[in-house]
Design a protein around this motif. Sequence first.
Motif, PDB file in Angstrom:
ATOM      1  N   ARG A  37      30.902  -4.871  20.722  1.00  0.00           N
ATOM      2  CA  ARG A  37      30.533  -6.370  21.128  1.00  0.00           C
ATOM      3  C   ARG A  37      30.208  -6.453  22.851  1.00  0.00           C
ATOM      4  N   ALA A  38      30.935  -5.681  23.311  1.00  0.00           N
ATOM      5  CA  ALA A  38      30.847  -5.598  24.880  1.00  0.00           C
ATOM      6  C   ALA A  38      29.378  -5.117  25.396  1.00  0.00           C
ATOM      7  N   VAL A  39      28.620  -4.197  24.362  1.00  0.00           N
ATOM      8  CA  VAL A  39      27.266  -3.874  24.855  1.00  0.00           C
ATOM      9  C   VAL A  39      26.392  -4.999  24.482  1.00  0.00           C
ATOM     10  N   LEU A  40      26.974  -5.641  23.216  1.00  0.00           N
ATOM     11  CA  LEU A  40      25.751  -6.910  22.914  1.00  0.00           C
ATOM     12  C   LEU A  40      26.080  -8.017  24.082  1.00  0.00           C
ATOM     13  N   ASP A  41      27.220  -8.250  24.200  1.00  0.00           N
ATOM     14  CA  ASP A  41      27.470  -9.370  25.491  1.00  0.00           C
ATOM     15  C   ASP A  41      26.645  -8.952  26.643  1.00  0.00           C
ATOM     16  N   ARG A  42      26.449  -7.583  27.224  1.00  0.00           N
ATOM     17  CA  ARG A  42      25.588  -7.081  28.227  1.00  0.00           C
ATOM     18  C   ARG A  42      23.908  -7.264  27.994  1.00  0.00           C
ATOM     19  N   GLU A  43      23.829  -6.950  26.906  1.00  0.00           N
ATOM     20  CA  GLU A  43      22.358  -6.660  26.423  1.00  0.00           C
ATOM     21  C   GLU A  43      21.805  -7.675  25.714  1.00  0.00           C
ATOM     22  N   PRO A  51      25.578 -17.204  14.783  1.00  0.00           N
ATOM     23  CA  PRO A  51      24.817 -16.821  15.966  1.00  0.00           C
ATOM     24  C   PRO A  51      25.649 -16.271  16.818  1.00  0.00           C
ATOM     25  N   PHE A  52      25.259 -15.058  17.594  1.00  0.00           N
ATOM     26  CA  PHE A  52      25.872 -14.428  18.266  1.00  0.00           C
ATOM     27  C   PHE A  52      26.390 -15.208  19.766  1.00  0.00           C
ATOM     28  N   GLU A  53      27.363 -15.192  20.012  1.00  0.00           N
ATOM     29  CA  GLU A  53      27.805 -15.759  21.452  1.00  0.00           C
ATOM     30  C   GLU A  53      28.732 -14.524  22.160  1.00  0.00           C
ATOM     31  N   ARG A  54      28.255 -14.692  23.343  1.00  0.00           N
ATOM     32  CA  ARG A  54      29.090 -13.838  24.350  1.00  0.00           C
ATOM     33  C   ARG A  54      30.735 -13.974  24.086  1.00  0.00           C
ATOM     34  N   CYS A  55      31.446 -13.044  24.113  1.00  0.00           N
ATOM     35  CA  CYS A  55      33.113 -12.935  24.359  1.00  0.00           C
ATOM     36  C   CYS A  55      33.768 -13.392  23.319  1.00  0.00           C
ATOM     37  N   VAL A  56      32.928 -13.366  22.050  1.00  0.00           N
ATOM     38  CA  VAL A  56      33.681 -13.828  20.601  1.00  0.00           C
ATOM     39  C   VAL A  56      34.116 -12.627  19.937  1.00  0.00           C
TER      40      VAL A  56
END
Length: 146
Positions: free
Chosen positions: A103-109, A129-134
């Motif tokens: 998730r952290a990688v996806l948050d960043r990228e 849908p992907f959201e950061r920090c979830v």
Amino acid sequence: MKEKFYPLEASEDYLRFWFESKSQGHAIAKSIEFVMIGIDTYNLAFGDMDEKGDLDDLVVSNNGDMPKVIATVVQAIIVFSRVYPNSRIYFTGSSPARTRLYRAVLDREIDSWSALFDIQGVVKGKPYPFERCVAYEGFLINRKKE
């Protein structure tokens, strides 16, 4: 993702990839596998190869090259999704800590990947849908139509 990645070898059907993680004279054979789990849906697994050549996704190798390893997995996803453009890729960590890492990688990228992929987070078996920090239990990726 702007990280350098390792050279990949692929099986004839592009469902399995291999590479070596190298650090301070230490090489670890790695494998990435795409296994069909539903209609046009594949589970992504990766990890070290054991002495029999089987994938072990529970081992913690700590080879000091995690960004390069993750970038290599991303390259395998790009190649796989080019060969199987109508497929979805599901992945989750083999532990809660690894799922948080993904998730952290996806948050960043997410900004760089969203041009090529639709990315969803999975909560209680349902994609959103992907959201950061979830906190998600897993992730679904599919290549956008060109």
